[in-house]
Design a protein around this motif. Structure first.
Motif, mmCIF file in Angstrom:
data_model
loop_
_atom_site.group_PDB
_atom_site.id
_atom_site.type_symbol
_atom_site.label_atom_id
_atom_site.label_comp_id
_atom_site.label_asym_id
_atom_site.label_seq_id
_atom_site.Cartn_x
_atom_site.Cartn_y
_atom_site.Cartn_z
ATOM 1 N N ASP A 155 -3.503 -24.700 45.037
ATOM 2 C CA ASP A 155 -4.791 -24.049 44.795
ATOM 3 C C ASP A 155 -5.388 -24.634 43.521
ATOM 4 O O ASP A 155 -4.928 -24.355 42.427
ATOM 5 N N LYS A 156 -6.436 -25.420 43.706
ATOM 6 C CA LYS A 156 -6.969 -26.153 42.554
ATOM 7 C C LYS A 156 -7.769 -25.288 41.585
ATOM 8 O O LYS A 156 -8.234 -25.775 40.561
ATOM 9 N N ARG A 157 -7.951 -24.025 41.944
ATOM 10 C CA ARG A 157 -8.627 -23.151 40.987
ATOM 11 C C ARG A 157 -7.682 -22.754 39.866
ATOM 12 O O ARG A 157 -8.093 -22.482 38.750
ATOM 13 N N GLU A 158 -6.410 -22.697 40.190
ATOM 14 C CA GLU A 158 -5.427 -22.228 39.220
ATOM 15 C C GLU A 158 -5.086 -23.301 38.190
ATOM 16 O O GLU A 158 -5.107 -24.489 38.486
ATOM 17 N N ARG A 159 -4.753 -22.822 36.993
ATOM 18 C CA ARG A 159 -4.245 -23.719 35.947
ATOM 19 C C ARG A 159 -2.792 -23.330 35.701
ATOM 20 O O ARG A 159 -2.485 -22.152 35.484
ATOM 21 N N HIS A 160 -1.928 -24.324 35.754
ATOM 22 C CA HIS A 160 -0.513 -24.057 35.462
ATOM 23 C C HIS A 160 -0.213 -24.484 34.038
ATOM 24 O O HIS A 160 -0.601 -25.569 33.612
ATOM 25 N N LEU A 161 0.475 -23.608 33.338
ATOM 26 C CA LEU A 161 0.679 -23.807 31.900
ATOM 27 C C LEU A 161 2.104 -24.267 31.593
ATOM 28 O O LEU A 161 3.078 -23.711 32.120
ATOM 29 N N TYR A 162 2.199 -25.261 30.742
ATOM 30 C CA TYR A 162 3.496 -25.802 30.319
ATOM 31 C C TYR A 162 3.480 -26.029 28.818
ATOM 32 O O TYR A 162 2.428 -26.356 28.252
ATOM 33 N N LEU A 163 4.629 -25.880 28.192
ATOM 34 C CA LEU A 163 4.747 -26.248 26.780
ATOM 35 C C LEU A 163 4.958 -27.756 26.679
ATOM 36 O O LEU A 163 5.701 -28.339 27.478
ATOM 37 N N THR A 164 4.316 -28.384 25.722
ATOM 38 C CA THR A 164 4.604 -29.778 25.424
ATOM 39 C C THR A 164 5.879 -29.822 24.573
ATOM 40 O O THR A 164 6.430 -28.777 24.216
#
Lengths: 171, 171
Positions: A105-114
Motif C-alpha cells: 500500500d503506497k499510501r503508508e510510510r514504513h518507519l525504520y531507525l538508521t
DNA sequence: AGCTTATGTCAGCCTTGTTGACTTTCCAAG
DNA sequence: CTTGGAAAGTCAACAAGGCTGACATAAGCT
C-alpha cells in the motif's frame, strides 16, 4: 463522586487490608515518584540534544517494531498526527529515522531507525534499563512479577493490546 | 554507552531470567502504558475545568500534608517556583487553596485546601483510586507488594524520602 | 468516477516547563 | 541595630509538546 468510604478492611470474608484508601494513596504516590525516576536518566541525555521525551518514545517504538506505519505509531502513542509528525519530521531530517513508502500500500510510510537512530536508541534505553535492572535485582523475581501484574491491570484495554502485541512468546 | 549485553541468564550461580534485556523492555513499556492509564481518569475530569495535571499534583500534595510550605511543595514536585506559583495563584484565586502566612516564620506560606478544594481533590482521587483499586483487587495482595517494592527501588533517593515521609506507621 | 484512507502540512492555541531579573518581607548574626 | 541572606512572589520571555481545524495529495476501493 461516589465516595467509596475509607473502610475496606473486610469484604466477603477476606482480609483486604491492601485495598484501604491509605494503601491506594501510597500506590498512587509510588507511581508518581517512580515515573519521575523512570524518565530521569533518558531525559538527562536528551536535554543535551535538541530532543525531548516525545522523540524518545517515537524512537523506542520504531526500534521495537521496525517497519511500523505512522498510523500504528499514532495508535500506540495516543497523540495526534500533527504532534507525531512534528517529532518524526525532525528525526527524519536529522537522519535518525528512515521513512519508506509502502510496497503493498503506497499510501503508508514504513518507519525504520538508521544506524545513527539505533545508536541513540541504545544510549537512551541503556540508561533506562540500568535503573530498571537495579530496581528489579533489588526487588527480586517475585516482586517483578507482581509489578507487571499490577501495571497490566492498570492499563486501558486498548493499550494493553499494544503492550501484549510485542510480548508474544516471551512470557 | 556501556553495553551490558543481551545475556543475563546466569550470574553467580542464580537464574536471573527476569533480568534479560527483553524482560527489562517489557518493564519499561509496562511503565509507559500503565502511567497513561493511571492519569487518564483525572485528566478527563480536569479538561472540563480550566486545570491540568499540574493543578492536580498540587492539590494532591496539599491535601496529603495540609499546612505544607511552598518550598516543601517545590521539593516534592520538582519544578521551579515560577511554574508552581502560576498554578498556585490560579488555585488561590479560584478559592480552592488558602495560603496563610506562617506564624513562626512569617516569610513562609502555609497551604490548605478550602472546602471547594477538598471537594475537587476527592473527585479526582476517587477517579484515580477506582482504577487503582480494580487493578489491586485483580492482581492480589502479593502482586501489590511486589508492585510497590519495585517502584520504590525505581525512585530517586530524594523522592523516596518524600514518599516514605508520608507513609510512617502505615506499613 | 467518486468515496475513503493514509499521510503531511500550515496556522494558531493551551499547559507547563524553563531562565533571568527584580522586589518585598523578615529572621538572625554580627 | 544594621545588614546579609533566605523565602516568597512577580514579570517577561521562551520552548516543548500537547491540541483543533482546515486543507492538500496520493492511492486504494467500490
Amino acid at each position: 463522586m461516589a465516595e467509596q468510604g475509607t473502610q475496606n478492611q473486610v469484604s466477603s470474608g477476606e482480609s483486604l487490608l491492601f485495598l484501604t484508601d491509605e494503601q491506594l494513596r501510597r500506590g498512587i504516590e509510588a507511581m508518581f515518584f517512580a515515573y519521575r525516576g523512570f524518565t530521569a536518566d533518558p531525559d538527562r541525555i536528551l536535554e543535551n540534544l535538541a530532543y525531548g521525551r516525545a522523540h524518545h518514545r517515537a524512537i523506542h517504538f520504531i526500534n521495537r517494531t521496525p517497519g511500523t506505519t505512522v498510523n500504528n505509531l499514532l495508535a500506540i502513542l495516543g497523540v495526534t498526527k500533527q504532534s507525531l509528525n512534528r517529532v518524526l519530521r525532525t528525526l527524519v531530517e536529522d537522519g535518525l529515522v528512515e521513512s519508506r513508502v509502502g510496497t503493498r500500500d503506497k499510501r503508508e510510510r514504513h518507519l525504520y531507525l538508521t544506524e545513527q537512530g539505533v545508536s541513540l536508541e541504545r544510549e537512551l534505553s541503556d540508561a533506562q534499563r540500568t535503573r530498571m535492572r537495579a530496581a528489579f535485582r533489588k526487588a527480586g523475581p517475585d516482586a517483578v512479577t507482581g509489578f507487571r501484574t499490577v501495571l497490566e491491570q492498570m492499563m486501558d484495554p486498548e493499550m494493553k493490546r499494544h503492550y501484549l502485541a510485542a510480548t508474544e512468546g516471551s512470557k
